[in-house]
Scaffold this active site. Structure first.
Site, PDB file in Angstrom:
ATOM      1  N   SER A 167       0.822  -1.178   0.328  1.00 41.24           N
ATOM      2  CA  SER A 167      -0.403  -0.333  -0.033  1.00 41.24           C
ATOM      3  C   SER A 167       0.484   1.316  -0.197  1.00 41.24           C
ATOM      4  CB  SER A 167      -0.885   0.352   1.139  1.00 41.24           C
ATOM      5  OG  SER A 167      -1.723   1.352   0.990  1.00 41.24           O
ATOM      6  N   HIS A 201      -3.498  -0.721  -5.019  1.00 40.95           N
ATOM      7  CA  HIS A 201      -5.989  -0.783  -5.073  1.00 40.95           C
ATOM      8  C   HIS A 201      -6.172  -0.310  -6.427  1.00 40.95           C
ATOM      9  CE1 HIS A 201      -5.060  -0.506  -0.171  1.00 40.95           C
ATOM     10  NE2 HIS A 201      -4.215   0.018  -0.272  1.00 40.95           N
ATOM     11  N   GLU A 222      -5.202  -4.853  -5.807  1.00 46.46           N
ATOM     12  CA  GLU A 222      -5.084  -5.424  -4.541  1.00 46.46           C
ATOM     13  C   GLU A 222      -4.788  -7.262  -4.526  1.00 46.46           C
ATOM     14  OE1 GLU A 222      -8.738  -4.591  -2.020  1.00 46.46           O
ATOM     15  OE2 GLU A 222      -8.156  -2.029  -2.582  1.00 46.46           O
TER      16      GLU A 222
END
Length: 296
Positions: free
Chosen positions: A134, A176, A203
């Site tokens: 992330s 993402h 993801e």
């Protein structure tokens, strides 16, 4: 997979929301790439303001995978990030995972500090596996995607860049990617920075990068490469917030299971089954990803 005789570290760039409770395939690969569960693992949680909550599910998942040593390095300030004791813990780690949170916070706290230098030292000297998920994934690039959103089309000024950790150069990493529909955000940046490549990671998906060798996509999703070097765009002439025209942009999508070697590179234990030479449209992209940075 057997542990290779390592000459350099490797990167594991994770798109976020990786499985940490059941099918821990990405974290299992992280353990393998670091040399096995008996190695020394460290979680760097400086991107988060809740380090214990951020670290706990990773520690539990790694424990299920047999890891006995998994510490936390967390820095709230640049003074702490210059602590030689914390830096030394990272220097001597075999597997380092930079967790999620806010990549701007991460860089504001550790950028240019002893902790930053220790990450490069671990990758280069100890041949560690350096993973980022992330926000930690975005910060692994030299040009870091710092903020912004473009919902319907590429827009001038829709996103901003900042300085990242520099483990890969001339590449912008977004995470993402498919789940949060971020292709227009990445295209907005490429329109204004055509010398940079765009890399979007879904993801529960990760890109394994073995420096000087090649890449492999693992997990449930895919990786999107954007190449704007030959595009025609009006981005320099339109106003802030206006939609950009992009002609001739290169778009490449690699689903999980894809993997390629650089021309002339030999198959590697780290990259599992990968044995194909990269096709010419993405050779330079992969070369940039796998280049040994002089800083590390």
């Amino acid at each position: 997979m057997t542990t290779p005789e390592r000459e350099d570290g490797c990167l594991l760039i994770i798109g976020g929301d990786e499985q940490r409770k059941c099918r821990e395939r990405i974290l299992a690969r992280f353990v393998e790439l670091a040399g096995g569960p008996e190695r020394n693992f460290v979680l760097l949680t400086s991107a988060s303001q809740e380090p214990e909550e951020m670290a706990r599910p990773y520690q539990e998942a790694l424990a299920r995978l047999g890891v006995k040593q998994c510490g936390i390095v967390h820095t709230e300030s640049r003074e702490q990030a210059n602590d030689p004791v914390l830096a030394d813990r990272l220097c001597h780690a075999d597997g380092i995972l930079i967790t999620g949170g806010d990549q701007k916070r991460l860089m504001a706290v550790i950028g240019g500090t002893a902790v930053d230098r220790a990450l490069h030292e671990a990758l280069k000297r100890r041949c560690a596996c350096l993973a980022g998920t992330s926000a930690g994934a975005s910060a692994m690039a030299g040009h870091m995607l710092a903020s912004g959103f473009a919902e319907f089309a590429p827009e001038k000024g829709a996103a901003a860049l900042g300085a990242g950790l520099g483990f890969v150069q001339h590449i912008i990493i977004d995470q993402h990617f498919s789940q949060r529909h971020r292709i227009n955000r990445l295209l907005s940046l490429i329109a204004q920075n055509p010398y940079l490549y765009g890399l979007g990671i879904d993801e529960d998906t990760a890109l394994v990068v073995e420096r000087g060798v090649g890449i492999e996509v693992i997990g449930d999703g895919g990786v999107t490469f954007i190449d704007g070097r030959k595009m025609i765009t009006n981005a320099a002439d339109i106003g802030e917030g206006e939609q950009a025209e992009l002609i001739g942009i290169g778009l490449h999508v690699l689903p999980a299971g894809s993997g390629y070697l650089l021309p002339g590179a030999q198959p590697s234990a780290r990259l599992g089954h990968v044995g194909r030479e990269a096709p010419s449209p993405i050779q330079e992209f992969i070369s940039n990803l796998t280049k040994r940075n002089p800083l590390s």
